[in-house]
Write a protein that holds these residues in place. Structure first.
Motif, PDB file in Angstrom:
ATOM      1  N   THR B   9       0.831  -1.203   0.000  1.00  0.00           N
ATOM      2  CA  THR B   9       0.000   0.000   0.000  1.00  0.00           C
ATOM      3  C   THR B   9       0.866   1.254   0.000  1.00  0.00           C
ATOM      4  O   THR B   9       0.920   1.987   0.959  1.00  0.00           O
ATOM      5  N   GLY B  10       1.520   1.454  -1.111  1.00  0.00           N
ATOM      6  CA  GLY B  10       2.321   2.659  -1.226  1.00  0.00           C
ATOM      7  C   GLY B  10       1.756   3.570  -2.299  1.00  0.00           C
ATOM      8  O   GLY B  10       0.613   4.013  -2.203  1.00  0.00           O
ATOM      9  N   THR B  11       2.531   3.760  -3.359  1.00  0.00           N
ATOM     10  CA  THR B  11       2.069   4.595  -4.458  1.00  0.00           C
ATOM     11  C   THR B  11       2.225   3.853  -5.769  1.00  0.00           C
ATOM     12  O   THR B  11       3.051   2.964  -5.912  1.00  0.00           O
ATOM     13  N   LYS B  12       1.406   4.206  -6.753  1.00  0.00           N
ATOM     14  CA  LYS B  12       1.530   3.691  -8.122  1.00  0.00           C
ATOM     15  C   LYS B  12       1.463   2.159  -8.157  1.00  0.00           C
ATOM     16  O   LYS B  12       2.210   1.515  -8.882  1.00  0.00           O
ATOM     17  N   VAL B  13       0.590   1.597  -7.349  1.00  0.00           N
ATOM     18  CA  VAL B  13       0.480   0.152  -7.312  1.00  0.00           C
ATOM     19  C   VAL B  13      -0.006  -0.386  -8.653  1.00  0.00           C
ATOM     20  O   VAL B  13       0.396  -1.458  -9.086  1.00  0.00           O
ATOM     21  N   GLY B  14      -0.836   0.381  -9.325  1.00  0.00           N
ATOM     22  CA  GLY B  14      -1.475  -0.101 -10.546  1.00  0.00           C
ATOM     23  C   GLY B  14      -0.493  -0.458 -11.642  1.00  0.00           C
ATOM     24  O   GLY B  14      -0.466  -1.583 -12.118  1.00  0.00           O
ATOM     25  N   THR B  15       0.328   0.484 -12.044  1.00  0.00           N
ATOM     26  CA  THR B  15       1.248   0.225 -13.146  1.00  0.00           C
ATOM     27  C   THR B  15       2.239  -0.876 -12.802  1.00  0.00           C
ATOM     28  O   THR B  15       2.675  -1.621 -13.670  1.00  0.00           O
ATOM     29  N   ASP B  16       2.585  -0.991 -11.539  1.00  0.00           N
ATOM     30  CA  ASP B  16       3.515  -2.025 -11.117  1.00  0.00           C
ATOM     31  C   ASP B  16       2.923  -3.405 -11.345  1.00  0.00           C
ATOM     32  O   ASP B  16       3.581  -4.299 -11.869  1.00  0.00           O
ATOM     33  N   THR B  17       1.669  -3.587 -10.955  1.00  0.00           N
ATOM     34  CA  THR B  17       1.005  -4.868 -11.159  1.00  0.00           C
ATOM     35  C   THR B  17       0.944  -5.216 -12.638  1.00  0.00           C
ATOM     36  O   THR B  17       1.274  -6.333 -13.053  1.00  0.00           O
ATOM     37  N   ARG B  18       0.538  -4.243 -13.431  1.00  0.00           N
ATOM     38  CA  ARG B  18       0.431  -4.472 -14.868  1.00  0.00           C
ATOM     39  C   ARG B  18       1.760  -4.893 -15.467  1.00  0.00           C
ATOM     40  O   ARG B  18       1.847  -5.853 -16.242  1.00  0.00           O
ATOM     41  N   ALA B  19       2.815  -4.213 -15.096  1.00  0.00           N
ATOM     42  CA  ALA B  19       4.131  -4.521 -15.653  1.00  0.00           C
ATOM     43  C   ALA B  19       4.612  -5.890 -15.178  1.00  0.00           C
ATOM     44  O   ALA B  19       5.218  -6.642 -15.946  1.00  0.00           O
ATOM     45  N   ARG B  20       4.346  -6.194 -13.916  1.00  0.00           N
ATOM     46  CA  ARG B  20       4.801  -7.491 -13.414  1.00  0.00           C
ATOM     47  C   ARG B  20       4.088  -8.626 -14.127  1.00  0.00           C
ATOM     48  O   ARG B  20       4.684  -9.669 -14.409  1.00  0.00           O
ATOM     49  N   ILE B  21       2.790  -8.444 -14.406  1.00  0.00           N
ATOM     50  CA  ILE B  21       2.064  -9.474 -15.156  1.00  0.00           C
ATOM     51  C   ILE B  21       2.680  -9.644 -16.542  1.00  0.00           C
ATOM     52  O   ILE B  21       2.936 -10.773 -16.991  1.00  0.00           O
ATOM     53  N   LEU B  22       2.942  -8.542 -17.219  1.00  0.00           N
ATOM     54  CA  LEU B  22       3.500  -8.611 -18.570  1.00  0.00           C
ATOM     55  C   LEU B  22       4.864  -9.302 -18.556  1.00  0.00           C
ATOM     56  O   LEU B  22       5.124 -10.197 -19.372  1.00  0.00           O
ATOM     57  N   ASP B  23       5.724  -8.923 -17.636  1.00  0.00           N
ATOM     58  CA  ASP B  23       7.061  -9.516 -17.589  1.00  0.00           C
ATOM     59  C   ASP B  23       6.997 -11.016 -17.316  1.00  0.00           C
ATOM     60  O   ASP B  23       7.658 -11.816 -17.975  1.00  0.00           O
ATOM     61  N   GLY B  47       3.245 -12.739  -8.228  1.00  0.00           N
ATOM     62  CA  GLY B  47       2.838 -12.259  -6.920  1.00  0.00           C
ATOM     63  C   GLY B  47       1.678 -11.286  -6.974  1.00  0.00           C
ATOM     64  O   GLY B  47       1.581 -10.372  -6.162  1.00  0.00           O
ATOM     65  N   VAL B  48       0.790 -11.476  -7.927  1.00  0.00           N
ATOM     66  CA  VAL B  48      -0.382 -10.604  -8.033  1.00  0.00           C
ATOM     67  C   VAL B  48      -1.641 -11.465  -8.019  1.00  0.00           C
ATOM     68  O   VAL B  48      -1.569 -12.689  -8.126  1.00  0.00           O
ATOM     69  N   ASN B  49      -2.741 -10.822  -7.925  1.00  0.00           N
ATOM     70  CA  ASN B  49      -4.007 -11.545  -7.875  1.00  0.00           C
ATOM     71  C   ASN B  49      -4.452 -11.987  -9.260  1.00  0.00           C
ATOM     72  O   ASN B  49      -4.196 -11.317 -10.256  1.00  0.00           O
ATOM     73  N   LEU B  50      -5.132 -13.135  -9.261  1.00  0.00           N
ATOM     74  CA  LEU B  50      -5.565 -13.712 -10.537  1.00  0.00           C
ATOM     75  C   LEU B  50      -6.468 -12.759 -11.311  1.00  0.00           C
ATOM     76  O   LEU B  50      -6.341 -12.592 -12.523  1.00  0.00           O
ATOM     77  N   ALA B  51      -7.370 -12.100 -10.583  1.00  0.00           N
ATOM     78  CA  ALA B  51      -8.345 -11.248 -11.258  1.00  0.00           C
ATOM     79  C   ALA B  51      -7.699 -10.029 -11.895  1.00  0.00           C
ATOM     80  O   ALA B  51      -8.303  -9.390 -12.762  1.00  0.00           O
ATOM     81  N   ALA B  52      -6.508  -9.688 -11.462  1.00  0.00           N
ATOM     82  CA  ALA B  52      -5.843  -8.503 -12.021  1.00  0.00           C
ATOM     83  C   ALA B  52      -5.615  -8.654 -13.519  1.00  0.00           C
ATOM     84  O   ALA B  52      -5.614  -7.665 -14.256  1.00  0.00           O
ATOM     85  N   VAL B  53      -5.428  -9.904 -13.968  1.00  0.00           N
ATOM     86  CA  VAL B  53      -5.228 -10.126 -15.396  1.00  0.00           C
ATOM     87  C   VAL B  53      -6.460  -9.697 -16.169  1.00  0.00           C
ATOM     88  O   VAL B  53      -6.371  -8.978 -17.165  1.00  0.00           O
ATOM     89  N   HIS B  54      -7.622 -10.124 -15.675  1.00  0.00           N
ATOM     90  CA  HIS B  54      -8.841  -9.769 -16.392  1.00  0.00           C
ATOM     91  C   HIS B  54      -9.155  -8.289 -16.245  1.00  0.00           C
ATOM     92  O   HIS B  54      -9.770  -7.690 -17.118  1.00  0.00           O
ATOM     93  N   TYR B  55      -8.728  -7.714 -15.128  1.00  0.00           N
ATOM     94  CA  TYR B  55      -8.958  -6.282 -14.975  1.00  0.00           C
ATOM     95  C   TYR B  55      -8.116  -5.491 -15.974  1.00  0.00           C
ATOM     96  O   TYR B  55      -8.612  -4.591 -16.647  1.00  0.00           O
ATOM     97  N   HIS B  56      -6.838  -5.852 -16.105  1.00  0.00           N
ATOM     98  CA  HIS B  56      -5.929  -5.050 -16.922  1.00  0.00           C
ATOM     99  C   HIS B  56      -5.972  -5.421 -18.393  1.00  0.00           C
ATOM    100  O   HIS B  56      -5.742  -4.573 -19.250  1.00  0.00           O
TER     101      HIS B  56
END
Lengths: 226, 226
Positions: B9-23, B47-56
DNA sequence: GGTTCATTCAAACGGTCATTTGTTTGAGAG
DNA sequence: CTCTCAAACAAATGACCGTTTGAATGAACC
């Protein structure tokens, strides 16, 4: 119990089921890919029971291996037969290289040339040998061991001006062009919109052999520096 | 209990998740293949949630497309930039063809050359573009439309002795050799046992461009019949 | 007729899959 | 401070996967 290929007993029912599984798996693997094709799709389309796959081939991997071996073994036998033939009675002069390239790429491009429907599947599968991920292909690739040993040696003799490194690079490029020609036929049809006809096997072989021989024969890049 | 989790829970969590999924998806797709890699494998490793894929990305197909587009778009932009450059100020004499081939195969072979780990994945994926079965690649292949339009035209101008059919055949062979060089690198390492080093990008480009130019430049097969 | 053995079959097993749902979180805007 | 909304989360859904099992079939041999 009888996963091997020799189940020729008195009854004909067994071999029929086995062959239908192989044919159907070959088609579906080519259309959909290895991992994405389920055994249920195969057995449903083939009209056989699901358990028959495990009875005849032991596992899905065993089926994959059987599908490939059925076509690769004859191709490589023909390649080595031609290599033996051309090494015994080499062509005079410069056509020797053409013979070697023809012996390598001819048999695979001519595969199933009499049955266009089956040819499409088989060539698509073979073109995917180095692309299919995972360890599933390891047992298939070892079928090429003798090819990988004898052909580079023959090319080296026909191209004495190349260093071993340069030769291996060019053989690598040659395999790439050949596999792409084998597997991505519908792409060429679609892109060329007419002029290039991948179904014209002999024309394909002629164009490919000509292209490859020119690339193989070209001067050594190391020599350019002198 | 659920209010904590492992939420950074810091800052810019969104783009980090997206990039980690892509990598992570890029790496696993290259290792295991598209169909055989599950979203669970990806999200667990990332290390991200499964649903994040469908979200992004909307779906697994959307993720596949995003993984490819991230690297293909810059490569094709660079190819067209070099083509523009070389067409504006053509090299004197015979080196013109070398420039064109270099513009086509250089950018893809030099992809991610500073990051060997990522390079392995990306090149493996790109080498599989024409091999991955199914319709998943259609939306990726249309990214090459401009390449397929402009480069053959440029080659035709540089090789006026070839008929359109012959030119298209040779361009087809060229793409095959290039894709195989891009994707089947570990094969060359393993087979050549030393001499050929696919990690030496510039040497690879040099060898491939030399081979391809010789094949492209060789006499027309139709002319031989005269 | 009885036994044998290869083959086929229906039914289940435990797992994993992609996707959907409803809720919680947290940062920026008013 | 409150409101808002993109973002991340856990749980559950229904479907499909590869594989196993045990019984039914039926021709071949004694």
């Amino acid at each position: 119990m009888a996963h091997d290929g020799t189940a020729m007993t008195g009854t004909k029912v067994g071999t029929d089921t086995r062959a239908r599984i192989l044919d159907t798996a070959e088609r579906l693997f080519a259309e959909t890919g290895l991992a994405a094709t389920s055994l249920r799709q195969i057995t449903t389309a083939a009209g056989v029971n699901l358990a028959a796959v495990h009875y005849h081939f032991g596992s899905k991997d065993g089926l994959v291996q059987a599908v490939y071996e059925r076509h690769i073994a004859p191709v490589n036998r023909e390649r080595l037969r031609l290599l033996d033939l051309y090494e015994a009675t080499p062509s005079p002069g410069a056509a020797q290289l053409e013979q070697l390239v023809e012996a390598l790429v001819g048999p695979v491009l001519r595969l199933k040339k009499d049955d266009p429907v089956a040819a499409r599947s088989v060539r698509c599968l073979i073109g995917r040998i180095y692309c299919e991920p995972g360890d599933q292909m390891k047992s298939v690739l070892c079928q090429f061991d003798e090819i990988r040993e004898r052909f580079p040696a023959a090319f080296s003799r026909a191209l004495p001006h190349l260093s071993r490194t340069e030769l291996l690079w060019r053989v690598h490029f040659m395999i790439g062009a050949t596999l792409h020609t084998t597997g991505a036929r519908q792409l060429l049809e679609q892109v060329s919109e007419g002029p290039c006809d991948p179904n014209n096997t002999e024309e394909t072989v002629r164009q490919l052999v000509h292209f490859l021989c020119a690339g193989l024969r070209s001067a050594s890049t190391a020599a350019e520096e002198v």
